[in-house]
Design an enzyme around this catalytic site. Structure first.
Site, PDB file in Angstrom:
ATOM      1  N   SER A 148       0.855  -1.186   0.000  1.00  0.00           N
ATOM      2  CA  SER A 148       0.000   0.000   0.000  1.00  0.00           C
ATOM      3  C   SER A 148       0.891   1.236   0.000  1.00  0.00           C
ATOM      4  O   SER A 148       2.121   1.131  -0.029  1.00  0.00           O
ATOM      5  CB  SER A 148      -0.882   0.011   1.250  1.00  0.00           C
ATOM      6  OG  SER A 148      -0.082   0.333   2.379  1.00  0.00           O
ATOM      7  N   LYS A 149       0.240   2.372   0.052  1.00  0.00           N
ATOM      8  CA  LYS A 149       0.971   3.647  -0.005  1.00  0.00           C
ATOM      9  C   LYS A 149       2.064   3.736   1.066  1.00  0.00           C
ATOM     10  O   LYS A 149       3.078   4.390   0.871  1.00  0.00           O
ATOM     11  CB  LYS A 149      -0.009   4.810   0.182  1.00  0.00           C
ATOM     12  CG  LYS A 149      -0.936   4.987  -1.006  1.00  0.00           C
ATOM     13  CD  LYS A 149      -0.851   6.417  -1.538  1.00  0.00           C
ATOM     14  CE  LYS A 149      -1.550   6.534  -2.889  1.00  0.00           C
ATOM     15  NZ  LYS A 149      -3.012   6.342  -2.756  1.00  0.00           N
ATOM     16  N   ARG A 150       1.828   3.073   2.186  1.00  0.00           N
ATOM     17  CA  ARG A 150       2.821   3.135   3.259  1.00  0.00           C
ATOM     18  C   ARG A 150       4.183   2.628   2.799  1.00  0.00           C
ATOM     19  O   ARG A 150       5.205   2.974   3.371  1.00  0.00           O
ATOM     20  CB  ARG A 150       2.376   2.276   4.453  1.00  0.00           C
ATOM     21  CG  ARG A 150       1.318   2.895   5.333  1.00  0.00           C
ATOM     22  CD  ARG A 150       0.971   1.962   6.474  1.00  0.00           C
ATOM     23  NE  ARG A 150       0.503   0.660   5.984  1.00  0.00           N
ATOM     24  CZ  ARG A 150       1.207  -0.451   6.039  1.00  0.00           C
ATOM     25  NH1 ARG A 150       2.412  -0.461   6.574  1.00  0.00           N
ATOM     26  NH2 ARG A 150       0.710  -1.586   5.567  1.00  0.00           N
TER      27      ARG A 150
ATOM     28  N   GLY B 297       5.619   3.378   0.122  1.00  0.00           N
ATOM     29  CA  GLY B 297       6.215   4.292  -0.851  1.00  0.00           C
ATOM     30  C   GLY B 297       5.447   4.233  -2.157  1.00  0.00           C
ATOM     31  O   GLY B 297       4.264   3.919  -2.164  1.00  0.00           O
TER      32      GLY B 297
END
Ligand code: GLU
Length: 484
Positions: free
Chosen positions: A255-257, A259
């Site tokens: 996910s976005k976490r 990067g």
């Protein structure tokens, strides 16, 4: 009967193309190419709130950037168009019509409140799944009268009473059995007439003669329902291949976490499309279990579903960087020069005009940087010192390399020595500076670092002597003087 392979990639344009979707697209594309089949691109834009034309445009751009060409789909059309779900409502209506006639769809007049009451009762009772089929038991005259009266209703699939368990024989995961008892009469068309995902997708896959559905395994649970719709339409059921999710290095779903996750973010972060394509292709598929560099052409000839792994793949950006470096170094220098140009232009260091005026000079930069490069974004910072008239010295670098008296006097002596050189080539410069360090009794490294910081502004630069050659003698001497 063996049908010619037809596969599709069907993104919902509710956001950018992410690497999970890109991998699905790559596998579909490669499978079509390797089997001489057809790769269809379809836009699943039935979610009106979240689907946008910009997202669609970005998805198409990302696919093209990766080198994935489609044979039918948006912008090019094809015999089974249109290729956006919002333009296909007449097909869904026609399919529903057929199902009404053959008795596999029935109207349900239960209100949302009715359904909620039923759910509560079901939870308290035996817990049987789904809708209790009240409206399936209405007699035909009542149904006709209520439809005639315009009473709001949805259309549900009438799951055949004798259908039995549904076995999905997945090309990746093997057999999964979905018990008949878990199959409810799910909604095909909503009160406003719009089709549900499980209905529209099957109508499209059937209309478009899709032979293999290759997609993320988040859709595995939809598959038995979709199989029931294929059967109700009297259409052959395609072969399914569900791909395991991509995980981050921490073992959590990507996910976005973690990067960058969109294809365009990877592009902007300096990855080459051929490297990203190769990397994603191997995230869950292998050529022979060991080859790591698999070009687009090899992929297009050797891809097969039976070499897809059912284990979750772990996304490792360092491995991607390594692969990017391999592609960078394998590129012919003239091509590399051309492909570094946009990065230099974007950083404001040069113009395309300058590049085409003296391409040979740019070619001489290539060996200077390509050796250690991992990302194209590293090019401009590494070469900046060659383009600016004056450079800014990084204060930390000055502190490290130029703060001692020893370093400063060595630098002054280096300036004198370089001024006297008879020729300006890497060999001569290197010999002169080494000799100087020895006669001054300073470590060569100390002298080189001082010269490096004075001429490039930083303690990290491309190889020093080659850099000085490209910088030229006048600029080198001027920078040394300015630093002092
Ligand atoms: N639009 C769906 C998605 O993006 C496609 C699912 C499918 O391939 O059937 O998840």
């Amino acid at each position: 009967m063996t049908r010619p392979t037809r596969v599709r990639f069907a993104p919902s344009p509710t956001g950018a193309l992410h690497i999970g979707g890109a991998r699905t697209a790559i596998y579909n594309w490669a499978f079509a190419r390797a089997t001489g089949g057809t790769f269809v691109l379809r836009i699943d834009d039935t979610d009106p709130e979240r689907s946008t034309a910009e997202n669609t445009a970005q998805i198409l751009r990302s696919l093209r950037w990766l080198g994935l060409d489609w044979d039918e789909g948006p912008e090019i059309g094809g015999p089974f168009g249109p290729y956006s779900q919002t333009e296909r409502s007449d097909r869904y209506a026609a399919a529903l019509e057929r199902m009404k006639v053959n008795g596999s769809a029935y109207p349900c007049f239960c209100s949302a409140a009715d359904l909620e009451t039923k759910r509560t009762a079901a939870r308290a009772g035996d817990g049987a799944a789904g809708y209790d089929r009240t409206c399936r038991r209405l007699d035909p005259d009542t149904v006709a009268a209520r439809l005639q009266a315009g009473e709001p209703h949805v259309w549900r699939l009438a799951v055949p009473a004798d259908r039995g368990d549904i076995v999905v024989d997945d090309a990746v995961r093997g057999e999964t059995v979905f018990p008949a008892s878990a199959m409810d009469d799910f909604v095909l068309a909503r009160t406003d007439g719009t089709p549900t995902y499980n209905f529209a997708t099957v109508v499209d896959d059937a209309d478009m003669e899709i032979t293999h559905v290759v997609r993320g395994d988040d859709h595995l649970s939809n598959t038995p329902r979709q199989i029931l719709v294929f059967e109700a339409l009297g259409h052959f059921v395609p072969r399914f291949a569900h791909l395991s999710m991509i995980w981050g290095a921490d073992g959590k779903k990507l996910s976005k976490r973690h990067g960058a996750t969109s294809v365009e973010a990877f592009r902007d972060e300096g990855f080459l499309p051929e490297a990203l394509l190769n990397y994603l292709a191997l995230l869950g598929w292998s050529l022979d279990g060991e080859t790591t560099i698999v070009s687009r052409d090899v992929l297009a000839s050797a891809f097969s579903l039976d070499r897809i792994s059912k284990n979750p793949a772990i996304f490792d950006v360092e491995k991607l960087e390594w692969m990017n470096g391999v592609y960078i170094r394998e590129m012919p220098p003239a091509e590399f020069a051309e492909r570094m140009l946009p990065w230099l232009v974007e950083a404001g260091l040069t113009t395309a005009d300058d590049f085409y005026r003296r391409p040979e000079w740019y070619m001489t930069l290539v060996p200077l940087i390509s050796e250690r490069l991992k990302r194209m974004t590293e090019i401009a910072p590494a070469l900046r010192f060659l383009f600016a008239d004056a450079i800014e010295l990084d204060p930390a670098a000055v502190e490290k390399a130029l703060s001692s008296d020893e370093a400063r006097s060595a630098l002054a002596a280096a300036g004198d020595a370089l001024r006297e050189l008879r020729s300006w080539d890497a060999e001569t410069i290197q010999t002169a500076l080494r000799d100087l360090a020895e006669s001054l009794g300073v470590k060569p490294k100390v002298l080189f670092q001082a010269v490096r910081v004075a001429t490039t502004g930083s303690t990290v630069s491309p190889p020093l002597f080659e850099s000085l050659v490209l910088l030229g003698r006048d600029a080198t001497l001027a920078r040394i003087a300015a630093a002092l």
